[in-house]
Design a protein around this motif. Sequence first.
Motif, mmCIF file in Angstrom:
data_model
loop_
_atom_site.group_PDB
_atom_site.id
_atom_site.type_symbol
_atom_site.label_atom_id
_atom_site.label_comp_id
_atom_site.label_asym_id
_atom_site.label_seq_id
_atom_site.Cartn_x
_atom_site.Cartn_y
_atom_site.Cartn_z
ATOM 1 N N ARG A 1 0.929 -1.248 -0.099
ATOM 2 C CA ARG A 1 0.562 0.045 -0.093
ATOM 3 C C ARG A 1 0.847 1.574 0.213
ATOM 4 O O ARG A 1 1.886 1.077 0.685
ATOM 5 N N ILE B 1 -1.452 6.441 1.634
ATOM 6 C CA ILE B 1 -2.148 5.706 1.441
ATOM 7 C C ILE B 1 -2.783 5.234 3.086
ATOM 8 O O ILE B 1 -2.445 4.383 3.015
ATOM 9 N N PRO C 1 -9.314 3.864 2.099
ATOM 10 C CA PRO C 1 -10.587 5.107 1.492
ATOM 11 C C PRO C 1 -12.135 4.938 1.096
ATOM 12 O O PRO C 1 -12.805 4.035 0.985
ATOM 13 N N ARG D 1 -4.955 6.091 -7.049
ATOM 14 C CA ARG D 1 -3.873 4.673 -5.787
ATOM 15 C C ARG D 1 -2.105 4.757 -6.755
ATOM 16 O O ARG D 1 -1.226 5.304 -6.239
ATOM 17 N N MET E 1 -10.466 12.434 -0.811
ATOM 18 C CA MET E 1 -9.378 11.830 0.435
ATOM 19 C C MET E 1 -8.791 12.561 1.279
ATOM 20 O O MET E 1 -8.238 11.638 2.033
ATOM 21 N N HIS F 1 -8.691 9.886 4.117
ATOM 22 C CA HIS F 1 -7.325 8.812 4.245
ATOM 23 C C HIS F 1 -6.051 9.273 3.660
ATOM 24 O O HIS F 1 -5.170 8.268 3.056
ATOM 25 N N TRP F 2 -6.105 10.431 2.621
ATOM 26 C CA TRP F 2 -4.739 10.935 1.996
ATOM 27 C C TRP F 2 -3.491 11.772 3.583
ATOM 28 O O TRP F 2 -4.120 12.353 3.891
#
Length: 248
Positions: A7, A11, A15, A28, A55, A58-59
């Motif tokens: 991963r 990230i 997401p 991704r 995003m 989670h970004w």
Amino acid sequence: MAIARKRPTMIELQPTFCPGCGHGVASRLLAEVIEEKGLLNNFVMAMGVGCCASMRRHWGGEILQCAHGRTAAAARGLKIGRPDTCIVTYHGDGDAYVIGLQETLNAAYTNSNITMIVVNNTNFAMTGGQMSWTTLPGQKTTTSTGAGRQSGVPIQVPEMIVNSFPDVAFVARGSTYCAAEINKTKKLIQTAVDCQIQNKGFSLVEILCQCPTNWGMTTQQACNHIRDVVTKYYPLGILKDVEGDGRQ
Ligand SMILES: Cc1ncc(C[n+]2csc(CCOP(=O)(O)OP(=O)(O)O)c2C)c(N)n1
Ligand code: SF4
């Protein structure tokens, strides 16, 4: 045997795009490219408003959240202030090609040394699936019901850019509908980012992405729809490469 892919560092959390959404794949790919190029600490994503805005949850990388449609202009300003930082826009077709068309064209017109990643899912997804300038003839949306879109033609902004502003460095169209196209799209993003790092000027990668939720399809149906229908209006491939043919 399935091969586990690491991963990407940026990230950080799961997401929250809908299951099967192309945004998850497209974003991704960008995260992988930035990490593989060693740009994790020298990268800012200029983010539009749309489904991409989720995003923020989670970004893990730096994000400049732009006002809807102003993304390319904000990215240009950021690049002027931080010329050695890799600046990539990430947004939908509504943000980049409808409300933000002027900003996008001006970035290309000025051959600004930024990279744009535009997810084209042929609708305004986040607000419930309204018709966009990218909507296909006959496509049903929440604002083109009945027989679907009856007037206008799907706007081809990448083609418009290469025809109008021949100095731009790199313009291409990829897709997330199958593994082979995903791998090709990653190479397009790599090349676009390389152009920026090498100060070659404006680069844009449009990515045809599935929106199973607003298309009323399963993920597989939506991927087949891109392959069989959407690519007829939006052909895949490289439209402009300042280095000439044969780099990919
Ligand atoms: C100035 C302004 N106008 C309208 C909106 C409402 N709005 C938010 S997202 C969106 C559409 C996003 O569509 P797109 O850019 O194609 O991204 P997608 O959600 O399809 O990925 C709209 C119209 C807004 N937030 N700000
Ligand atoms: S509405 Fe469409 S574009 Fe938005 S997250 Fe869901 S599948 Fe993706």
